[in-house]
Design a protein around this motif. Structure first.
Motif, mmCIF file in Angstrom:
data_model
loop_
_atom_site.group_PDB
_atom_site.id
_atom_site.type_symbol
_atom_site.label_atom_id
_atom_site.label_comp_id
_atom_site.label_asym_id
_atom_site.label_seq_id
_atom_site.Cartn_x
_atom_site.Cartn_y
_atom_site.Cartn_z
ATOM 1 N N ALA A 85 0.835 -1.210 0.000
ATOM 2 C CA ALA A 85 0.000 0.000 0.000
ATOM 3 C C ALA A 85 0.866 1.255 0.000
ATOM 4 C CB ALA A 85 -0.928 0.000 1.210
ATOM 5 N N SER A 89 2.289 1.576 -3.514
ATOM 6 C CA SER A 89 1.205 2.009 -4.421
ATOM 7 C C SER A 89 0.889 3.485 -4.222
ATOM 8 C CB SER A 89 -0.066 1.183 -4.168
ATOM 9 O OG SER A 89 0.163 -0.180 -4.384
ATOM 10 N N LEU A 90 0.796 3.897 -2.961
ATOM 11 C CA LEU A 90 0.433 5.288 -2.672
ATOM 12 C C LEU A 90 1.512 6.252 -3.153
ATOM 13 C CD1 LEU A 90 -1.633 7.176 -1.404
ATOM 14 C CD2 LEU A 90 -0.432 6.926 0.774
ATOM 15 N N ILE A 141 1.126 6.577 -6.770
ATOM 16 C CA ILE A 141 -0.090 7.312 -7.130
ATOM 17 C C ILE A 141 0.089 8.813 -6.923
ATOM 18 C CG2 ILE A 141 -2.488 7.708 -6.387
ATOM 19 C CD1 ILE A 141 -2.597 4.585 -6.038
ATOM 20 N N LEU A 195 -10.324 2.033 -5.625
ATOM 21 C CA LEU A 195 -9.299 1.599 -4.671
ATOM 22 C C LEU A 195 -8.216 2.647 -4.495
ATOM 23 C CD1 LEU A 195 -8.102 -0.796 -2.974
ATOM 24 C CD2 LEU A 195 -6.901 -1.487 -5.063
ATOM 25 N N ILE A 196 -7.899 3.398 -5.575
ATOM 26 C CA ILE A 196 -6.779 4.338 -5.526
ATOM 27 C C ILE A 196 -7.201 5.763 -5.180
ATOM 28 C CG2 ILE A 196 -5.487 2.999 -7.218
ATOM 29 C CD1 ILE A 196 -6.146 5.247 -9.260
ATOM 30 N N THR A 222 -6.092 7.267 0.448
ATOM 31 C CA THR A 222 -5.087 6.475 1.178
ATOM 32 C C THR A 222 -5.744 5.337 1.950
ATOM 33 O OG1 THR A 222 -3.824 8.511 1.454
ATOM 34 C CG2 THR A 222 -3.197 6.655 2.830
ATOM 35 N N ASN A 266 -8.504 3.681 1.421
ATOM 36 C CA ASN A 266 -8.951 2.581 0.563
ATOM 37 C C ASN A 266 -7.798 1.645 0.222
ATOM 38 O OD1 ASN A 266 -11.347 3.939 0.613
ATOM 39 N ND2 ASN A 266 -11.445 4.378 -1.572
ATOM 40 N N LEU A 267 -6.663 2.229 -0.134
ATOM 41 C CA LEU A 267 -5.480 1.425 -0.470
ATOM 42 C C LEU A 267 -5.034 0.572 0.715
ATOM 43 C CD1 LEU A 267 -3.151 3.762 -2.561
ATOM 44 C CD2 LEU A 267 -3.867 1.467 -3.187
ATOM 45 N N SER A 275 -5.033 -3.591 1.020
ATOM 46 C CA SER A 275 -3.809 -4.324 1.340
ATOM 47 C C SER A 275 -3.964 -5.162 2.612
ATOM 48 C CB SER A 275 -2.649 -3.336 1.506
ATOM 49 O OG SER A 275 -1.480 -3.972 1.957
ATOM 50 N N MET A 318 -10.394 -2.971 -7.795
ATOM 51 C CA MET A 318 -10.211 -1.566 -8.145
ATOM 52 C C MET A 318 -11.526 -0.791 -8.119
ATOM 53 S SD MET A 318 -8.097 0.793 -9.027
ATOM 54 C CE MET A 318 -6.646 -0.189 -9.421
ATOM 55 N N LEU A 339 -1.262 -3.922 -7.988
ATOM 56 C CA LEU A 339 -1.312 -2.476 -8.208
ATOM 57 C C LEU A 339 0.041 -1.831 -7.917
ATOM 58 C CD1 LEU A 339 -2.886 0.151 -8.761
ATOM 59 C CD2 LEU A 339 -3.503 0.187 -6.342
#
Length: 602
Positions: free
Chosen positions: A57, A60-61, A64, A153-154, A157, A159-160, A164, A178, A435
């Motif tokens: 996460a 991913s963050l 993003i 999902l994105i 924060t 949600n991510l 995870s 997603m 992701l």
């Protein structure tokens, strides 16, 4: 409960107090958590306390954040802002509806705060044109960005993190897709927008705030310092003109007429294309030359060469800025090799690819014979040209940056940015890659293709949020491993009471909303994830529903201005007070909670 369980509870309580009181920086509090848990042996093995650093996460963050910056710098968000201005009209309800729908959609794929930052100037323009107080539009803008956090999902924060954590706690057996959020997120957003259009705006009132442009922008500062006589004109080169088929250097327009050619608009097939100026660039018949200079010099050029001349419109100026054309102010440094030399001597245009519009020397503006004026210590140059060349000035030891336009958008990169967004989103949807992998690859390509500058990518990454997640993830582990999460779930949802899904999901939503409002939505997600998992096991409710209840609750941050960045960003321009958010936000929170919990329980 054993000693480690009590340590986990004490760590949780202390962290929450510090998060709320902000006695020490939030990230310092967060990074202290894994240290305490490792030293006390609460998390076993101790290396597990550092699990946050490698959490998917977090990766991913971080990626993003860069993707959001790429969508902004490539002009995708600005194009949507222009659409708002074009189709907004002057009816208040229509404007609010259009602003909220557009903002909500963009917020689903882009940082909430970044979405508000992009749309805020466009909404202020709309308020001026429609003669509507900004207070009527700012709060709907901020709330729409928050509602967009319920769609993918994105989008936030929290949600991510929840996606995870569900995958980890279930041993990879369950995950949040997603667009799984959108199934209920769309009705939640629709109801929320309807509430604001029909009821919320009636509660805001008008504060009489002046909606004229505020001083302090780059253009305002520029006007105060330079008060330039120069304007941007456009000249269309007719067939048979002696300027046709000559290069920029040979035409020598700058030397002969004290005018700078800043861009050329050329027809290629069925479309027109802007071309950056280079000394060896050939001028063709039919080209539209955008030139910067004083009116009398521009008229002289037009007369000598029998060329039609017009003043560039605001739309054309905006179009140039949207294609990566920008301005900056730079200072000649004390040890500069440019001292006592002219711009012609140092071949400034050829070396840097930029035009110098004026020189500010001891409070006096030099606009005539700029190229032939020897440069002195303390001279400030107003430069104009492509953003990529302006960035390169930062590498020069001969110049010091004083000021620049903050916008570095180039809409020519918009198609690439959208393609790279698809690269980030499609692999996890199709089950090809996680992701974290696809988003990281897309972020790297955003930088490599020029959709976002390296400096822009670095600025976009919010390390404060990343450190918060890294620090609190082991706290969630500790609550789960020591049985505290199970105890919390058992106390909130006693098995002997045979509680229905409405109660369980409602409590999870409310507790998540309270955590999010008083501290942070990321902390709420990490701490409540194990509780949501335990609640699903004890109540028999589908675990994805309990996690979605926490996710939607974490996005329910409407009641207080400090509950969400978007509220704080719109508070000043809208002229709001805390009571305005309470008055409107309480109703919206009740509407969102009712919609989310009832739909989840069905």
């Amino acid at each position: 409960m054993d000693i480690h369980a009590w340590i986990a509870v004490a760590t949780l309580v202390t962290a929450m107090v510090l998060f709320i009181s902000k006695l020490i920086p939030l990230e310092a509090t967060a990074l202290s958590i894994p240290v305490v848990l490792a030293v006390t042996g609460t998390v076993n093995p101790s290396e597990a306390a550092l699990r946050g650093f490698g959490n998917s996460a977090v990766i991913s963050l971080g990626a993003i954040f860069v993707l959001s910056a790429g969508l902004k710098e490539s002009g995708v968000a600005t194009l949507m802002g222009r659409m708002l201005e074009r189709f907004g009209g002057k009816k208040e309800w229509r404007l609010i509806l259009l602003i909220m729908v557009t903002t909500c959609v963009l917020s689903a794929i882009m940082s909430n705060a970044a979405t508000v930052a992009v749309f805020l100037p466009a909404v202020l323009v709309l308020s001026r044109r429609a003669n509507i107080s900004p207070s009527r539009l700012m709060m709907p803008l901020g709330y729409a960005a928050i509602l967009g956090g319920t769609l993918t999902l994105i989008s936030t924060t929290s949600n991510l993190i929840l996606g995870s954590e569900l995958e980890r706690l279930s041993g990879g057996g369950r995950s949040l897709g997603m667009f799984e959020f959108a199934v209920l997120g769309i009705p939640i957003s629709v109801v929320g927008i309807a509430y604001m259009v029909l009821i919320g705006t009636r509660l805001i009132g008008e504060n009489g705030l002046d909606n004229t442009p505020k001083a302090g922008s780059f253009q305002e500062r520029l006007k105060k310092r330079y008060n330039p006589e120069k304007k941007l004109f456009k000249l269309t080169i007719p067939s048979g003109s002696e300027l046709a088929d000559t290069t920029i250097e040979k035409a020598s327009i700058g030397k002969r007429f004290q005018i700078e050619v800043v861009q050329i608009l050329r027809k290629k097939g069925f479309r027109k294309q802007f071309i950056d100026i280079q000394p060896d660039l050939k001028i063709n018949a039919g080209d539209v030359l955008f030139v910067d200079g004083r009116n009398k010099d521009a008229q002289k050029l037009a007369k000598v060469h029998s060329i039609p001349i017009e003043t560039a419109t605001e739309v054309e100026l905006e179009s140039l800025r949207g294609r990566g054309i920008n301005m900056a102010e730079v200072l000649i440094s004390p040890h500069s090799a440019f001292l006592d030399r002219t711009l012609i001597d140092i071949r400034f245009r050829s070396v840097f690819g930029l035009s110098v519009l004026a020189i500010l020397r001891s409070g006096k503006i030099i606009e005539k014979d700029v190229g032939a004026t020897p440069l002195k210590l303390g001279d400030a140059l107003l430069v104009y040209g492509p953003v990529r060349y302006i960035r390169k000035l930062e590498e020069s030891d001969d110049l010091v940056f004083l000021d620049r336009q903050q916008s570095e958008e180039d809409v020519r990169h918009a198609p690439i940015a959208l393609l790279l967004l698809a690269v980030a989103l499609l692999p996890p949807i199709l089950g090809l890659f996680p992701l974290a992998v696809s988003a990281l690859a897309s972020a790297l390509l955003m930088v490599a293709t020029g959709c976002v500058s390296l400096r822009g990518a670095q600025k976009a990454i919010d390390f404060r949020i990343l450190f918060l997640i890294i620090g609190t993830i082991p706290l969630g582990d500790a609550l789960f491993q020591t049985g505290v999460a199970g105890k919390m779930a058992a106390n909130l949802f006693p098995a002997e009471m045979s509680l229905g899904p409405l109660y369980v999901l409602g409590v999870l939503f409310v507790v998540s909303a309270l955590f999010s409002t008083t501290s942070n939505n990321a902390a709420a997600a990490v701490i409540l994830a194990p509780v949501a998992y335990a609640a699903a096991e004890s109540s028999g409710i589908d675990v994805s529903k309990t996690f979605l209840a926490v996710a939607y609750g974490a996005s329910c941050a409407f009641v207080l201005p400090f509950a969400h960045q978007c509220n704080l960003m719109t508070m000043g321009p809208g002229g709001y007070k805390t009571k305005d958010f309470i008055k409107v936000g309480v109703g919206l929170s009740l509407v969102m909670a009712t919609t989310a919990v009832v739909l989840l329980a069905m």
